[in-house]
Motif scaffolding. Structure first.
Motif, PDB file in Angstrom:
ATOM      1  N   ALA A  48      22.502  45.961 -12.709  1.00  0.00           N
ATOM      2  CA  ALA A  48      23.026  44.737 -12.897  1.00  0.00           C
ATOM      3  C   ALA A  48      23.109  43.879 -11.420  1.00  0.00           C
ATOM      4  O   ALA A  48      23.029  42.668 -11.150  1.00  0.00           O
ATOM      5  CB  ALA A  48      24.323  44.384 -13.744  1.00  0.00           C
ATOM      6  N   ILE A  49      23.555  44.601 -10.477  1.00  0.00           N
ATOM      7  CA  ILE A  49      23.814  43.936  -9.072  1.00  0.00           C
ATOM      8  C   ILE A  49      22.507  43.636  -8.545  1.00  0.00           C
ATOM      9  O   ILE A  49      22.432  42.769  -7.819  1.00  0.00           O
ATOM     10  CB  ILE A  49      24.569  45.011  -8.273  1.00  0.00           C
ATOM     11  N   SER A  50      21.329  44.391  -8.849  1.00  0.00           N
ATOM     12  CA  SER A  50      20.252  44.128  -8.298  1.00  0.00           C
ATOM     13  C   SER A  50      19.380  42.933  -9.150  1.00  0.00           C
ATOM     14  O   SER A  50      18.319  42.267  -8.561  1.00  0.00           O
ATOM     15  CB  SER A  50      19.461  45.128  -8.235  1.00  0.00           C
ATOM     16  N   LEU A  51      19.906  42.520 -10.223  1.00  0.00           N
ATOM     17  CA  LEU A  51      18.988  41.518 -11.015  1.00  0.00           C
ATOM     18  C   LEU A  51      18.954  40.484 -10.503  1.00  0.00           C
ATOM     19  O   LEU A  51      17.601  39.812 -10.236  1.00  0.00           O
ATOM     20  CB  LEU A  51      19.810  41.186 -12.420  1.00  0.00           C
ATOM     21  N   VAL A  52      19.819  39.855  -9.971  1.00  0.00           N
ATOM     22  CA  VAL A  52      19.954  38.419  -9.334  1.00  0.00           C
ATOM     23  C   VAL A  52      20.126  38.568  -7.872  1.00  0.00           C
ATOM     24  O   VAL A  52      19.241  37.859  -6.951  1.00  0.00           O
ATOM     25  CB  VAL A  52      21.000  37.305  -9.929  1.00  0.00           C
ATOM     26  N   ALA A  53      20.897  39.516  -7.380  1.00  0.00           N
ATOM     27  CA  ALA A  53      21.054  39.677  -6.090  1.00  0.00           C
ATOM     28  C   ALA A  53      20.024  39.962  -5.018  1.00  0.00           C
ATOM     29  O   ALA A  53      19.566  39.614  -4.007  1.00  0.00           O
ATOM     30  CB  ALA A  53      22.169  40.753  -5.829  1.00  0.00           C
ATOM     31  N   ARG A  54      19.225  40.987  -5.603  1.00  0.00           N
ATOM     32  CA  ARG A  54      17.612  41.361  -4.930  1.00  0.00           C
ATOM     33  C   ARG A  54      16.908  40.012  -4.624  1.00  0.00           C
ATOM     34  O   ARG A  54      16.269  40.066  -3.595  1.00  0.00           O
ATOM     35  CB  ARG A  54      17.106  42.217  -5.653  1.00  0.00           C
ATOM     36  N   ASP A  55      16.556  38.986  -5.835  1.00  0.00           N
ATOM     37  CA  ASP A  55      15.814  38.263  -5.689  1.00  0.00           C
ATOM     38  C   ASP A  55      16.405  37.011  -4.511  1.00  0.00           C
ATOM     39  O   ASP A  55      15.736  36.396  -3.879  1.00  0.00           O
ATOM     40  CB  ASP A  55      15.760  37.303  -7.000  1.00  0.00           C
ATOM     41  N   LEU A  56      17.708  37.037  -4.636  1.00  0.00           N
ATOM     42  CA  LEU A  56      18.586  36.258  -3.412  1.00  0.00           C
ATOM     43  C   LEU A  56      18.343  36.895  -2.131  1.00  0.00           C
ATOM     44  O   LEU A  56      17.837  35.953  -1.225  1.00  0.00           O
ATOM     45  CB  LEU A  56      19.963  36.001  -3.792  1.00  0.00           C
ATOM     46  N   GLU A  57      18.302  38.183  -1.953  1.00  0.00           N
ATOM     47  CA  GLU A  57      18.485  38.652  -0.582  1.00  0.00           C
ATOM     48  C   GLU A  57      16.897  38.738  -0.197  1.00  0.00           C
ATOM     49  O   GLU A  57      16.602  38.422   0.924  1.00  0.00           O
ATOM     50  CB  GLU A  57      18.643  40.232  -0.868  1.00  0.00           C
ATOM     51  N   GLN A  58      16.097  39.042  -1.048  1.00  0.00           N
ATOM     52  CA  GLN A  58      14.374  38.920  -0.599  1.00  0.00           C
ATOM     53  C   GLN A  58      13.990  37.430  -0.558  1.00  0.00           C
ATOM     54  O   GLN A  58      12.896  37.342  -0.318  1.00  0.00           O
ATOM     55  CB  GLN A  58      13.704  39.745  -1.620  1.00  0.00           C
ATOM     56  N   ARG A  59      14.754  36.444  -0.810  1.00  0.00           N
ATOM     57  CA  ARG A  59      14.252  35.146  -1.117  1.00  0.00           C
ATOM     58  C   ARG A  59      13.291  34.714  -1.874  1.00  0.00           C
ATOM     59  O   ARG A  59      12.636  33.744  -1.749  1.00  0.00           O
ATOM     60  CB  ARG A  59      14.055  34.577   0.578  1.00  0.00           C
ATOM     61  N   SER A  60      12.947  35.696  -2.821  1.00  0.00           N
ATOM     62  CA  SER A  60      12.015  35.380  -3.854  1.00  0.00           C
ATOM     63  C   SER A  60      12.415  34.232  -4.864  1.00  0.00           C
ATOM     64  O   SER A  60      11.693  33.723  -5.700  1.00  0.00           O
ATOM     65  CB  SER A  60      11.489  36.597  -4.608  1.00  0.00           C
ATOM     66  N   ILE A  61      13.710  34.129  -4.826  1.00  0.00           N
ATOM     67  CA  ILE A  61      14.468  33.075  -5.799  1.00  0.00           C
ATOM     68  C   ILE A  61      13.780  31.780  -5.449  1.00  0.00           C
ATOM     69  O   ILE A  61      13.667  30.954  -6.385  1.00  0.00           O
ATOM     70  CB  ILE A  61      15.905  32.993  -5.432  1.00  0.00           C
TER      71      ILE A  61
END
Lengths: 275, 284
Positions: A77-90
């Motif tokens: 769950a922590i990587s669901l949104v946070a990963r996209d935010l970190e990798q800026r793919s959001i």
């Protein structure tokens, strides 16, 4: 605006992305493997029981599923949104003609499918070990297999709610640590809210506590999910009767709570500014 | 090669300290070795949904502690701490049969705490309403230790209702309650329990207890025979050998010596427990 067919397509695309992301994640695979290895030790632990081998075995394996499932839930769950935010793919996602709610819901559904698979795998391993032990050490009362699978189902719903809470915090937080810490805190706290409520209603609670503390206690009981209701371990382990009404109400309560948290997460995510 | 050389001093230190640490930890007093368990509400609040497994872990820890100390080292455990640990285990999981079974195996006998065992068993029976063993244990404790035959009868009826197997015991118990033959009652109870006991440490204790009771029973029968023949009670147990009723005086498996008390009852200096430091050991 998107047409009617585009929304399910977008949703399924995000579900696929979330599932693929989860499968590729080595941490998640490692946690699952550790869980399966721990479940293999069930017979070794259970034979130490003096009079209730199967009860100890089922309690041990359900505890492992609960712990391993919690670890899986939090790391996924922590990587669901946070990963996209970190990798800026959001930023790429936001620039596409798709709603943020579809993105969030798609990702969450992917997470829900993965957790369901994990619980099913862990549950099958556990059931296998219990079936072998049931043959070797026949219990005084027949093991409640229906209750066992129902318990696993409700355990899955606890993971869903914890996952949704983590996602909600991820949508507003700027670091990974805060959602993780808050989710863990809420997970543990949510098993105690019912006990706190009982205490507030008891003579001791009535006399000793100030009205403000009592109101706060009641508020916390309503805000946090009541995980004690989902915890059917005692009923499973000792084959106690479960009323259909309790099961239905718990399921509906879980569905409502999950819905509220997800909608709140969607609202928070749609209002978030990415700079 | 350099790394292996670097590893060597650590390995030497590890093996040197590990054995010393083990013996140091083994020499800790019994009070410390069982460890401390916080009260059940605290454990429950901090352990989320793990409290049930924690209850079983506490019970297993008690069993290992008891097994190592009594069975292997022939030392007296800290009974009060064991009783408290089992209390915590039962409050964490009121259905935990291992906790009640273990409590019944040690508290009324070795620890001399029948009332504490009864309290735990009654709490357990309030939850495990289908389990005939709990009223069976309660009936025995009330009859044998508390001499409350009404309560014993009540629980025996409940046990027989739940399992007809207990009915034979009821018949036997009724006769022994009437005749006041406590030793035979305890023997019958132990003979029911021993075949179903899985823990080797507990089983060993029960077998020794049964052996001691059998010898007491043998002495009681010899006394009855003596009284019948000579119309008086023997002065001491040796008189039973002198008149030829017994070949020799049986040995107490607990290491004590059997003797006759002022009321003419068979007693043993061991109080049916290992070790001289036995606190409140059972008076046979």
């Amino acid at each position: 605006m998107k047409d009617g067919a585009a929304v399910p397509r977008t949703l399924s695309a995000f579900i696929t992305v979330a599932i693929k992301g989860g499968i590729r994640d080595r941490v998640i695979s490692a946690i699952l493997v550790v869980g399966l290895l721990l479940l293999l030790t069930t017979p070794v632990v259970a034979v130490f029981s003096m009079r209730q081998v199967l009860a100890l075995a089922s309690s041990y394996s359900l505890s492992i599923i609960s712990l391993v499932g919690l670890l899986l839930t939090l790391s996924m769950a922590i990587s669901l949104v946070a990963r996209d935010l970190e990798q800026r793919s959001i930023y790429t996602v936001c620039s596409l003609p798709i709603s943020r709610s579809s993105y969030l819901l798609g990702k969450f559904l992917g997470f829900a499918i993965l957790i369901l698979l994990a619980v099913a795998i862990l549950g099958c391993f556990s059931a296998g070990a219990l079936a072998v032990l049931e043959r070797i050490y026949p219990p005084e009362r027949p093991f409640a297999w229906g209750g066992f699978f129902l318990g696993l189902w409700f355990q899955y719903w606890i993971f869903l709610i914890v996952g949704a809470i983590t996602v909600l915090f991820s949508t507003v937080a700027t670091s990974n640590f805060l959602p993780l810490a808050l989710s863990v805190g809420i997970y543990f706290g949510s098993y105690s809210t019912e006990a706190v409520r009982y205490y507030l209603q008891s003579g001791g609670g009535e006399d000793k506590l100030s009205p403000a503390v009592k109101i706060f206690g009641k508020l916390v009981y309503w805000i946090l999910p009541n995980f004690s209701a989902f915890d059917l371990k005692t009923e499973i382990v000792y084959g106690l009767a479960l009323s259909g009404k309790t099961v239905l109400l718990t399921q509906l309560y879980g569905f409502a709570y999950l819905g509220i948290v997800l909608v709140l997460a969607m609202i928070a995510f749609s209002r978030r500014e990415f700079l | 090669m350099k790394r292996i050389v670097l590893l060597l001093p650590f390995l030497l230190l590890f093996f040197g300290t590990h054995a010393a640490l083990t013996s140091l930890r083994d020499s800790r007093p019994p009070e410390v070795r069982l460890g401390f368990f916080p009260p059940a509400p605290v454990v429950k609040a901090l352990s989320a949904d793990q409290y049930q497994f924690i209850s079983q872990l506490i019970t297993l820890k008690c069993l290992f502690y008891f097994g190592t100390l009594v069975d292997v080292r022939k030392q007296m455990p800290d009974w009060l701490r064991l009783q408290r640990a089992l209390y915590t285990a039962s409050r964490l999981d009121p259905y935990n049969m291992d906790a009640y079974y273990f409590a019944q195996a040690i508290l009324p006998w070795d620890a001399g705490k029948p009332q504490e065992a009864i309290d735990l068993l009654e709490y357990g029976f309030a939850h495990r309403t289908w389990d005939w063993y709990l009223p069976f244990f309660l009936s025995f404790d009330y009859a044998f230790f508390m001499k409350d035959y009404n309560k014993a009868g009540e629980f025996l009826t409940k046990a027989a209702e739940l399992n007809p197997r207990a009915a034979w015991f009821a018949t036997l118990a009724a006769r022994y309650y009437y005749e006041g033959g406590k030793t035979a009652l305890a023997l019958a109870y132990l003979r029911e329990l021993i075949p179903t006991t899985r823990s080797e440490a507990i089983k060993k204790q029960l077998l020794i207890r049964a052996e001691a009771l059998e010898r007491i029973f043998q002495l009681e029968e010899a006394i009855a025979d003596f009284s019948k023949r000579f119309h008086r009670a023997p002065k001491d147990l040796q008189e039973l050998v002198d008149v030829g009723i017994l070949d020799h005086l049986p040995e107490d498996p607990y290491g004590g010596t059997f003797y006759l008390d002022k009321q003419g009852k068979v007693r043993t200096t061991s109080k049916l427990a290992f070790g001289k430091g036995s606190r409140g050991g059972h008076k046979n």
